[in-house]
Design an enzyme around this catalytic site. Structure first.
Site, PDB file in Angstrom:
ATOM      1  N   ASP A  43       0.836  -1.198   0.000  1.00 26.83           N
ATOM      2  CA  ASP A  43       0.000   0.000   0.000  1.00 26.83           C
ATOM      3  C   ASP A  43       0.879   1.261   0.000  1.00 26.83           C
ATOM      4  OD1 ASP A  43      -2.784   0.998   0.132  1.00 26.83           O
ATOM      5  OD2 ASP A  43      -2.077   1.929   1.977  1.00 26.83           O
ATOM      6  N   GLU A  89     -23.297  -0.194 -21.094  1.00 29.29           N
ATOM      7  CA  GLU A  89     -22.127  -0.982 -21.556  1.00 29.29           C
ATOM      8  C   GLU A  89     -22.387  -1.541 -22.964  1.00 29.29           C
ATOM      9  OE1 GLU A  89     -18.248  -2.658 -20.190  1.00 29.29           O
ATOM     10  OE2 GLU A  89     -19.362  -0.822 -19.966  1.00 29.29           O
ATOM     11  N   SER A  92     -16.282  -1.720 -18.056  1.00 30.78           N
ATOM     12  CA  SER A  92     -15.719  -2.854 -17.319  1.00 30.78           C
ATOM     13  C   SER A  92     -15.190  -3.919 -18.269  1.00 30.78           C
ATOM     14  CB  SER A  92     -16.780  -3.464 -16.404  1.00 30.78           C
ATOM     15  OG  SER A  92     -17.889  -3.863 -17.168  1.00 30.78           O
ATOM     16  N   HIS A 123     -11.912   2.578 -14.698  1.00 28.64           N
ATOM     17  CA  HIS A 123     -12.889   1.570 -14.290  1.00 28.64           C
ATOM     18  C   HIS A 123     -13.087   1.587 -12.776  1.00 28.64           C
ATOM     19  CE1 HIS A 123     -13.925  -2.964 -13.807  1.00 28.64           C
ATOM     20  NE2 HIS A 123     -15.009  -2.217 -13.796  1.00 28.64           N
ATOM     21  N   ASN A 139     -18.058  -1.449  -8.157  1.00 28.44           N
ATOM     22  CA  ASN A 139     -19.330  -1.185  -7.490  1.00 28.44           C
ATOM     23  C   ASN A 139     -19.364  -1.797  -6.091  1.00 28.44           C
ATOM     24  OD1 ASN A 139     -21.732   0.125  -7.740  1.00 28.44           O
ATOM     25  ND2 ASN A 139     -22.428  -1.037  -9.514  1.00 28.44           N
ATOM     26  N   GLU A 191      -9.159   1.051 -11.759  1.00 31.23           N
ATOM     27  CA  GLU A 191      -8.217   0.635 -12.813  1.00 31.23           C
ATOM     28  C   GLU A 191      -8.116   1.780 -13.824  1.00 31.23           C
ATOM     29  OE1 GLU A 191      -8.493  -4.131 -13.533  1.00 31.23           O
ATOM     30  OE2 GLU A 191     -10.265  -3.013 -14.098  1.00 31.23           O
ATOM     31  N   ASN A 251     -11.034  -8.242 -13.810  1.00 30.29           N
ATOM     32  CA  ASN A 251     -11.995  -9.187 -14.396  1.00 30.29           C
ATOM     33  C   ASN A 251     -11.292 -10.298 -15.172  1.00 30.29           C
ATOM     34  OD1 ASN A 251     -14.436  -8.275 -13.412  1.00 30.29           O
ATOM     35  ND2 ASN A 251     -14.673  -6.750 -15.029  1.00 30.29           N
TER      36      ASN A 251
END
Length: 722
Positions: free
Chosen positions: A301, A407, A434, A455, A458, A467, A505
């Site tokens: 981090d 989308e 996404s 991106h 949710n 992203e 993803n």
């Protein structure tokens, strides 16, 4: 005694003051904060020896020359320290504690002036003096359990003897930071004053102790003696505390319970014996893979924050933002921008959507008000920096536009081309897609160098990751500006090269692919969920599909199948997901998916088992049902995820193992105690990962390790060297 230096090091100096007092000041050279590294502990030892030998010292104040007091230990030293054996770590802790005990045992009263943050070892330093005066703006606490360890510089010994076992358990096992009023209430500090008065107040208090107005020897005896609890009180306190702490921490996080047990074991002992027990408990948790992972996450981090600072320097500051597309997503983005101080225009083509977006932002602000994080006036002022509009009137002066419409590539391209013609030269346009290729969308742009992906996950206000996806033509300045804007929104930006599925993803779907095959081969969806939740995921894969949305997941699955047909093709067999999609069981959004959902009194969806689900899944289990063991379930889902993460690293989709792992932790809730997919591979050992992959080679390319993995196994290398 003449005024002047008595000891001088790189982190500590001791100075003689007027009236027989001495001042031990923490002032780490070349750093904005004070922290305890090996050198500082050694200097504290030398400073303590100088004070013990001094002839005319009547009292001591301990201060800091920084805005903070001491932020804690130097965590970069943990890796090498924790590689030692448990016995060596315990012995090291006991030796280090002698340094703090030497300060505590000085033959005159002492007081710490806590001017700012005093955390972990910093707070333990303050506890080694007889008294503590705290600035009203300062905070104190023991964050160690958040790193998978426990206090190791006497915190579990001195704090309970000062504040009582109940308070000590709550503070140490909770790992939180506490404000001045809370510290005063439990007697962790003796006085709270304005920040600019804290040093003077400490001097005054020591003078009064020297004059006999305070019994500093009695206070010291309290800290050095056993805990004042009779056997029945001991049984009651710890008998209830241990199961409670265990329930709060969960089975994957042993440190909070170990801290309580350490306090319990040492309750009847005097200081030095109690410190030995603390050292043994500290060593025990320091050797766990949990501590290794959590310390790694902390350092990762820090690495990401440093990178974000670089983007802030290189990018342009966003003074005015805009979001295209209202609704829940647009409203969430608008809220996040506004609450962090960047005004935003929210544009849609329908009043109804704007109302939904504004009510989403308003709902989130109202929650902050009810939690007393914001005043109603402040919330109203923030809401007024979100401007809903049906036209592009004010788009001539925005610095960034975030596109968050439906989308669909055709619609997105037409909206992007339209807005590009209405903004000033140099405005950055970012798509919150996404799954759609950034290079494909950029074909609609006249200036693709100003276009990229942003991106959000949710729900926007909760998920820490953004992203930032660059295409072939995206400029470095555009990347830096969007990453800096994400950081200004309080998010963690991770810069990713465009590819189908981007980073998170793309890695999540092989996990779903392994799960689909496991269901096909007869697995029980409820058992799989239970095992994966037991592994540490916030929810099992079937439940996660329901939360993501079966229709959304089905669509992203199609995109990835097209992008990686060799291993993510979804046409080889009909999956359980296909069945749910056909049945229009879209998950939480319409109340039924793998599970059915009923709202509780607060309107939150509660998961219930639907008897029909098993029948529907049975229709795509050609060989009937089969009971799989826990290890096989974990391996069949996690091995494809590890391999895909490695592929992303090998292909330069993400620059470092740190960013790959943190993307998974912040984006999809990868179990923090396992540290990320690559850290998990390190924990297993690459040879073991390859052996496990070989067990499932018959399942196809999803389980086929990369050449780089084979090379790592042969060379005995790790993604995160110790």
């Amino acid at each position: 005694m003449s005024n002047g230096p008595m000891y001088s090091g790189q982190s500590i100096r001791v100075t003689a003051l007027a009236d027989g007092l001495a001042e031990l000041c923490f002032d780490r050279q070349g750093d904005a904060v004070n922290k305890f590294d090996a050198r500082t502990v050694q200097e504290l030892k030398e400073a303590g020896e100088a004070l013990a030998q001094a002839k005319d010292v009547k009292g001591l104040i301990v201060t800091s020359a920084k805005d903070v007091f001491i932020v804690g230990a130097d965590i970069t030293e943990f890796g090498a320290n924790f590689e030692r054996s448990e016995e060596e770590i315990a012995a090291w802790a006991f030796e280090a504690n002698k340094v703090f005990s030497a300060i505590e045992d000085l033959p005159f009263p002492s007081c710490t002036a806590i001017n700012g943050f005093a955390l972990g070892g910093g707070f333990e330093m303050a506890l080694s003096t007889d008294y503590r005066v705290m600035a009203a703006t300062a905070q104190v606490g023991f964050p160690e359990v958040k790193l998978g360890i426990i206090p190791g510089f006497g915190g579990t010994v001195r704090f309970p003897r000062l504040t009582g076992a109940d308070n000590a358990i709550e503070w140490i096992a909770g790992g939180g930071q506490n404000k001045a009023d809370a510290a005063l209430k439990v007697h962790a500090v003796d006085a709270v004053v304005a920040a600019d008065k804290v040093r003077d107040a400490a001097i005054a208090l020591v003078h009064q102790a020297v004059a006999g107005k305070y019994d500093w020897q009695a206070r010291r005896a309290q800290k050095k003696g056993p805990l004042k609890l009779d056997p029945i009180e001991t049984m009651m306190v710890f008998g209830t505390a241990i199961p409670f702490v265990q329930g709060q921490a969960g089975k994957h996080y042993p440190a909070p319970v170990e801290a309580v047990k350490s306090i319990q074991k040492a309750a009847g002992k005097s200081r030095d014996d109690a410190l030995k027990i603390e050292g043994q408990s500290f060593a025990k948790v320091a050797k766990t893979t949990v501590a290794d992972s959590l310390v790694g996450i902390f350092l990762n981090d820090q690495f990401l924050k440093k990178k974000a600072k670089g983007y802030i320097k290189a990018g342009k500051k966003v003074e005015q933002a805009a979001v295209l597309g209202a609704g829940i997503m647009g409203g969430g983005i608008a809220y996040q921008s506004a609450i962090k101080g960047t005004p935003i225009i929210m544009k849609d083509i329908a009043d109804k959507a704007l109302d939904l977006g504004m009510s989403e932002a308003n709902k989130l602000l109202s929650k902050q008000v009810s939690r007393k994080k914001l005043t109603p006036e402040k919330a109203g002022a923030i809401l007024s920096t979100i401007r809903p509009t049906l036209n592009y009137g004010d788009f001539g002066n925005v610095d960034i536009v975030v596109e968050a419409v439906v989308e669909n590539p055709k619609i997105k391209k037409s909206v992007l081309a339209e807005v590009e013609g209405l903004v000033k030269d140099g405005t950055i346009i970012a798509s919150n897609t996404s799954s759609i290729s950034i290079d494909d969308l950029s074909t609609a742009m006249k200036k693709p160098e100003n276009f990229l992906g942003m991106h959000f996950f949710n729900p926007v206000h909760r998920m820490p990751l953004v992203e930032v996806i660059y295409g072939e033509k995206t400029s470095k300045e555009a990347i830096a500006t969007v990453a800096a804007y994400a950081a200004a929104m309080g998010k963690t930006p991770i810069v990713v090269k465009n590819c189908p599925g981007f980073l998170v993803n793309r890695i999540l779907f092989p996990y779903f692919g392994g799960w689909s095959m496991l269901l096909r081969d007869g697995g029980d969806y409820q058992k799989i969920d239970k095992v994966m939740e037991g592994f540490g995921w916030p929810m099992g894969p079937a439940y996660l599909q329901d939360v993501v949305g079966i229709d959304t997941s089905h669509h992203v699955g199609d995109v990835l199948a097209e992008g990686y047909p060799d291993r993510m093709s979804n046409k080889e067999f009909k999956s359980a997901l296909d069945v749910m999609y056909e049945q229009k069981r879209y998950g939480q959004k319409n109340g039924i998916g793998f599970y059915k959902y009923e709202e509780d009194k607060k309107g939150k969806p509660v998961k219930k088992v639907d008897p029909q689900t098993a029948e529907l899944i049975a229709s795509v289990q050609p060989n009937g049902s089969k009971d799989f063991g826990d290890e096989e379930i974990i391996d069949r889902l996690m091995i494809p995820m590890i391999i895909e993460t490695v592929r992303c690293l090998d292909e330069g989709i993400v620059e470092t193992p740190t960013e790959a792992d943190m993307g998974l932790i912040y984006g999809i809730g990868f179990p923090p105690h396992r540290g990320g997919a690559l850290k998990y591979a390190d924990t297993l050992g690459m040879k073991t990962v390859l052996e496990k992959a070989a067990n499932y080679a018959s399942l196809g390319k999803l389980y086929e390790p990369t050449e780089s993995m084979k090379k790592m196994a042969a060379e005995g290398k790790r993604y995160f060297p110790k």
